[in-house]
Design an enzyme around this catalytic site. Structure first.
Site, PDB file in Angstrom:
ATOM      1  N   ASP A  85      -0.187   5.190   1.010  1.00 49.91           N
ATOM      2  CA  ASP A  85      -0.450   6.150   2.094  1.00 49.91           C
ATOM      3  C   ASP A  85      -0.592   5.436   3.429  1.00 49.91           C
ATOM      4  O   ASP A  85      -1.400   4.515   3.577  1.00 49.91           O
ATOM      5  CB  ASP A  85      -1.731   6.941   1.812  1.00 49.91           C
ATOM      6  CG  ASP A  85      -1.639   7.759   0.539  1.00 49.91           C
ATOM      7  OD1 ASP A  85      -0.671   8.500   0.396  1.00 49.91           O
ATOM      8  OD2 ASP A  85      -2.536   7.628  -0.317  1.00 49.91           O
ATOM      9  N   ASP A 144       0.871  -1.164   0.000  1.00 56.40           N
ATOM     10  CA  ASP A 144       0.000   0.000   0.000  1.00 56.40           C
ATOM     11  C   ASP A 144       0.920   1.229   0.000  1.00 56.40           C
ATOM     12  O   ASP A 144       2.121   1.116   0.243  1.00 56.40           O
ATOM     13  CB  ASP A 144      -0.891  -0.037   1.247  1.00 56.40           C
ATOM     14  CG  ASP A 144      -1.722   1.213   1.411  1.00 56.40           C
ATOM     15  OD1 ASP A 144      -2.399   1.605   0.449  1.00 56.40           O
ATOM     16  OD2 ASP A 144      -1.664   1.806   2.497  1.00 56.40           O
ATOM     17  N   ASP A 200      -1.256  -0.942   6.062  1.00 49.00           N
ATOM     18  CA  ASP A 200      -1.347  -0.341   7.394  1.00 49.00           C
ATOM     19  C   ASP A 200      -2.757  -0.279   7.963  1.00 49.00           C
ATOM     20  O   ASP A 200      -2.924   0.107   9.121  1.00 49.00           O
ATOM     21  CB  ASP A 200      -0.810   1.097   7.343  1.00 49.00           C
ATOM     22  CG  ASP A 200      -1.757   2.032   6.597  1.00 49.00           C
ATOM     23  OD1 ASP A 200      -2.359   2.920   7.231  1.00 49.00           O
ATOM     24  OD2 ASP A 200      -1.917   1.864   5.378  1.00 49.00           O
TER      25      ASP A 200
END
Length: 222
Positions: free
Chosen positions: A11, A9, A168
């Protein structure tokens, strides 16, 4: 023993982009004559793509997210996303970890809900783009995460074989689960759920740990 593909991922995983997204969001709101929002408020909107971000900004401003302001706000946000890059920073030791993974023979890719052009713009700005074989954005396919098709398409384009997904957030954990993919959770990003309540194989808080984690996956799949 083939090295696994490592798909990230963006961001909240590789980069802290909330300061930039907060500044851009408030620029758009000011241009529309609306009040600015706090950074924690905008942070809570990050991770599900631009359409969701725009909807949440309008809802928080007391405006109809399905009304005529949506298209105006979305176009303005996308325009600023590609040019207003200050405030994006890699998390500590990301660059060193990426270089070490490359030395291990891992193919590296990004699978993000951020639109492709802004994603590539910020990667270029931070000097990270050349480290990735492939970048898929939230507008690269008809669906976006947590639909597993993005992650699966990324994996196929890397050539298949062993794969690990690093993210995250709740969206990332759900994406990995939907794709039946091993998930490594970076704990210092934008999740709202306690670590123990998110499905994952391994969690880490320091990027210096990641090459060793991937190395263990490599041994397990040998």
């Amino acid at each position: 023993m083939s090295a696994p593909c490592v798909i990230f991922d963006l961001d909240g995983t590789l980069i802290d982009s909330v300061p930039a997204i907060h500044a851009i969001s408030n620029t758009v709101l000011r241009e529309m004559g609306l009040a600015e929002l706090s950074e924690p408020k905008v942070r809570s909107f990050v991770g599900k793509g631009v359409p969701n971000l725009v909807r949440q900004l309008l809802i928080a401003s007391g405006k109809d997210p399905d009304g005529p302001l949506f298209a105006q706000a979305e176009a303005a946000l996308l325009a600023h996303y590609e040019t207003d890059l200050e405030g994006n920073t890699p998390y500590p030791f990301v660059i060193e970890a990426l270089d070490q993974l490359s030395e291990m023979g891992c193919a590296l890719a990004i699978c993000t809900n951020k639109p492709l052009k802004p994603a590539e713009a910020v990667l270029d700005y931070l000097g990270l783009r050349e480290r990735f074989t492939l970048v898929l954005g939230g507008d690269s396919l008809p669906s976006r995460k947590p639909d597993p098709e993005m992650l699966r398409a990324c994996h196929v384009r890397l050539g298949g074989g062993p794969m690990v997904y690093v993210g995250d957030s709740e969206v990332d954990a759900q994406t990995a689960e939907n794709a039946n993919a091993p998930f490594v959770l970076y704990t210092e990003g934008y999740r709202h759920t306690p670590v123990q309540d998110l499905p994952h194989q391994v969690a880490f808080a320091d990027y210096r740990m990641l090459p060793g984690i991937i190395g263990r996956f490599q041994k397990d799949t040998a």
